[in-house]
Scaffold this active site. Structure first.
Site, short mmCIF file in Angstrom:
data_model
loop_
_atom_site.label_atom_id
_atom_site.label_comp_id
_atom_site.label_asym_id
_atom_site.label_seq_id
_atom_site.Cartn_x
_atom_site.Cartn_y
_atom_site.Cartn_z
N ASP A 44 0.81 -1.21 0.00
CA ASP A 44 0.00 0.00 0.00
C ASP A 44 0.84 1.27 0.00
OD1 ASP A 44 1.09 0.01 2.53
OD2 ASP A 44 -0.76 -0.63 3.51
N GLU B 43 0.04 -8.83 -1.44
CA GLU B 43 -0.56 -8.29 -0.21
C GLU B 43 -1.73 -7.37 -0.57
OE1 GLU B 43 1.69 -7.32 3.71
OE2 GLU B 43 0.81 -5.42 3.08
N GLU C 274 -2.06 5.29 2.96
CA GLU C 274 -2.05 3.89 2.54
C GLU C 274 -3.42 3.33 2.18
OE1 GLU C 274 -0.33 5.08 5.12
OE2 GLU C 274 1.76 4.65 4.63
N HIS D 67 6.32 5.18 14.74
CA HIS D 67 6.68 6.26 13.81
C HIS D 67 5.62 6.66 12.80
CE1 HIS D 67 7.60 2.81 11.13
NE2 HIS D 67 7.21 3.65 10.19
N ARG E 157 2.93 8.05 10.20
CA ARG E 157 2.63 9.40 9.74
C ARG E 157 1.41 10.01 10.44
NH1 ARG E 157 3.95 11.74 4.14
NH2 ARG E 157 5.18 9.95 3.62
N HIS F 293 13.07 5.34 13.75
CA HIS F 293 12.92 5.70 12.34
C HIS F 293 13.73 6.96 12.04
CE1 HIS F 293 10.70 7.13 8.73
NE2 HIS F 293 10.47 5.85 8.52
#
Lengths: 51, 300
Positions: free
Chosen positions: B35, B57, B71, B143, B145, B175
């Protein structure tokens, strides 16, 4: 033969697609290519290096 | 990640780069994963160039376009562009069919991450990191977004738990994003039983997961890897679209709040919670072999 291209850009993609790359290569040989877009540059190549 | 790379710049750059791949390679098939914006741009380019796109996936959904961002949008827009969909489980198969994808274009294969972990652990002897030997080990990766605003708050929960359990060691691969680095440094860097480190090489990270008592993460990928290894996971998110570990009770959604995280970590370490380490997931026929077989069949 035309190529089959796997495109990845991040470390998780590299890790999860490495076994697909190996499995395809076993069947189709050098026509299988792996391309990195560099979406996450520094994270990317850690995956395939170990496979 | 490139410094302050916006999604618009990234998407535009990817589309232009990918155009060259189509020109040079003249591919018979393109394969993408998951994604990411890379996968979205790849699916779109494949459509523009009328080359069949195979999606690994496929079918994960939250059905909330903004979460995870971007995503979920990527997933929903990749689906109509793909020629064939490789779904990890029957749940994703159902999601795809609900979206109007005919079942003959979908294969249920399991997750390829199991192939990767299995392969790497067989090939590379397990090397244990030095930190926190002989102590309960909590591996923490946070981490995402959409969680940026609440990251510090979540880390304060980790901090409170670490202060209360000075006998446990917390290892945090951090990250590289500057705001993520800053948050970890501000909230956790002064504690003796917390180690902040660069993201680790993958076999080492798997080794770290293997000897952990508890995994705290907001990453769906780490969720999959940890539960495959039989480790309890506290998932610091509002929801998860991944099935790994949910049925086994290994994964607990704990949200992003300080108190929730603190209490869940303490409970997880006490072992009084519902989560207990179980044997690693049963390893069934390699997903990657099934995927390769289907692609070979489709292009020949």
């Amino acid at each position: 033969m035309k190529s089959i291209v796997i495109i990845i850009g991040t470390r998780p993609e590299a890790i999860k697609m490495a076994p697909v790359y190996l499995a395809l290569k076993k069947r189709l040989g050098d026509s299988v290519r792996l391309v990195s877009t560099g979406q996450h540059k520094e994270l990317l190549w850690q995956g395939p290096k170990f496979l | 990640m490139r410094p302050s790379q916006s999604l618009s710049e990234l998407t535009a750059r990817l589309l232009l780069q990918l155009q060259n791949v189509f020109k040079i390679e003249r591919p018979a098939a393109i394969i993408g994963h998951g994604d990411t914006t890379t996968c979205f741009a790849t699916a779109l380019s494949s459509f523009y160039h009328q080359v069949p796109f195979f999606h690994v996936e496929a079918g994960l959904r939250t059905y909330r376009l903004n979460s995870p961002f971007p995503e979920e949008f990527n997933r929903q827009t990749i689906a109509p562009l793909a020629f064939h969909h490789f779904a990890p489980t029957a749940v994703e198969l159902e999601n795809l069919m609900r979206g109007g994808i005919p079942s003959r274009h979908i294969s249920v294969t399991g997750s390829t991450v199991h192939d990767s972990v299995d392969y790497i652990l067989k090939k590379h002897p397990v090397e244990m990191p030095d930190q926190g030997r002989n102590k309960p080990l909590v591996v923490t990766t946070l981490h995402r977004r959409e969680a940026a605003d609440s990251l510090k708050n979540s880390l304060r929960g980790v901090r409170a738990a670490a202060l209360e359990r000075s006998d446990a060691h917390f290892v945090c691969p951090v990250h590289p994003g500057p705001s993520v680095q800053a948050a970890f440094n501000e909230v956790l860097s002064d504690l003796d039983n917390v180690t902040l480190m660069e993201p680790m090489e993958y076999p080492l990270f798997l080794s770290l997961l293997m000897r952990s008592s508890l995994v705290v993460t907001d990453s769906g990928g780490v969720q999959e890897e940890a539960t495959f290894l039989g480790k309890p996971v506290l998932l610091a998110r509002q929801e998860t679209e991944r099935r790994d570990g949910l049925e086994s009770g290994l994964v607990r959604l704990v949200g992003l709040g300080k108190d929730d995280l603190q209490q869940s970590i303490l409970a997880g370490l006490r072992g009084t919670d519902v989560i207990h380490p179980t044997p690693a997931t049963k390893y069934t026929p390699p997903a990657s072999e099934m995927i390769a077989e289907e692609i070979e069949r489709a292009i020949s």
